[in-house]
Design a protein around this motif. Structure first.
Motif, PDB file in Angstrom:
ATOM      1  N   GLN A  38       0.826  -1.206   0.000  1.00 46.01           N
ATOM      2  CA  GLN A  38       0.000   0.000   0.000  1.00 46.01           C
ATOM      3  C   GLN A  38       0.861   1.257   0.000  1.00 46.01           C
ATOM      4  O   GLN A  38       0.495   2.278   0.592  1.00 46.01           O
ATOM      5  CB  GLN A  38      -0.951  -0.018   1.198  1.00 46.01           C
ATOM      6  N   ALA A  76       4.003  -0.113   5.149  1.00 44.98           N
ATOM      7  CA  ALA A  76       3.054  -0.071   4.029  1.00 44.98           C
ATOM      8  C   ALA A  76       3.304  -1.170   3.012  1.00 44.98           C
ATOM      9  O   ALA A  76       2.354  -1.732   2.455  1.00 44.98           O
ATOM     10  CB  ALA A  76       3.108   1.301   3.353  1.00 44.98           C
ATOM     11  N   TRP A  97      -4.526   4.160   1.424  1.00 51.64           N
ATOM     12  CA  TRP A  97      -3.062   4.227   1.328  1.00 51.64           C
ATOM     13  C   TRP A  97      -2.600   5.582   1.846  1.00 51.64           C
ATOM     14  O   TRP A  97      -3.129   6.621   1.446  1.00 51.64           O
ATOM     15  CB  TRP A  97      -2.614   4.045  -0.112  1.00 51.64           C
TER      16      TRP A  97
END
Length: 246
Positions: free
Chosen positions: A158, A221, A189
């Motif tokens: 992400q 992420a 995100w």
């Protein structure tokens, strides 16, 4: 003791990079030299907060500057005047319909203070391959059949690592960036990597993160579930006027 020369990468595409924290201070962020643009090496680099930036004919240079320029996906700024213009705009935005065309347009875009481009034919080939593998994406801005703006970059998990954008008509890159940010924000995100400071990006809401804070967010992420590629159907054809807000 700080290294005076960047790390020379081994030939194997899965050879590890040195930790981004060991990058040189002068020039800011230079970390390693050599290697190639194999997809595995590129993905390992981005996941470690590292990107390639070099001129055609030079050895490949790998960077992780401190601080890092980023956009929060809810933080892209469009001026009130530009928003008013957008409300009457016929432009539409798509995703992943003209990736290589966007890259080539970015390569040909004039940039203040730069002679030539780092987006060499080898870079176009390498990132087009990443696009085919589902890790590189573009947002395109259309005035009917004319491509008037675009942005491209790399996604892992992400995290979106922006590489370049262009305007073929005034405001085209702004629309591309705003559409990308709005879409990623809808998906949850948090960040778009913008790499290094640029006055235009600052005016659009980019902020600085220390390399330590940036790497911490990236490492989290990239471990999150990403979005199935291509992104064409997920975006559809987004009217640019939808980015103008109320």
């Amino acid at each position: 003791m700080t290294r005076q020369l960047p790390w020379r990468l081994a030939d194997a595409p899965d050879a590890p990079f040195p930790p981004a924290e060991t990058a040189l201070r002068q020039p800011d962020g230079l970390l390693a030299v050599g290697g190639d643009l194999h997809p595995l090496r590129l993905l390992n680099a981005y996941a470690g907060g590292i990107f390639p930036w070099f001129s055609d004919g030079e050895p490949i240079l790998w960077w992780s500057p401190d601080p890092r320029m980023v956009f929060r996906t809810d933080g892209v700024h469009l001026s009130s005047r530009f928003r008013r213009q957008l409300r009457a705009s016929p432009w539409e935005v798509t995703a992943d319909t003209a990736f290589t065309q966007v890259m080539r347009a970015c390569a040909g875009a004039p940039r203040a203070g730069q002679d030539g481009t780092w987006i060499s034919p080898a870079m176009v080939d390498a990132y087009s391959h990443l696009h085919d593998l589902g890790f590189a994406h573009s947002f395109e801005v259309w005035d009917q059949q004319d491509l008037v703006g675009g942005i491209y970059g790399v996604s892992i998990g992400q995290m979106f690592f922006g590489e370049s954008m262009f305007s073929g008509a005034s405001g085209g890159s702004k629309v591309a960036l705003a559409a990308l940010a709005a879409t990623l924000n809808d998906w949850g995100w948090p960040l778009i990597d913008a790499q290094v400071e640029n006055p235009h990006l600052l005016r659009m809401g980019a902020i600085h993160l220390s390399r330590e804070a940036f790497l911490q967010q990236v490492r989290h992420a990239v471990q999150q579930p990403g979005r199935e590629s291509p992104w064409t159907q997920a975006l559809g054809r987004l009217p640019a006027r939808a980015l103008a807000g109320g």
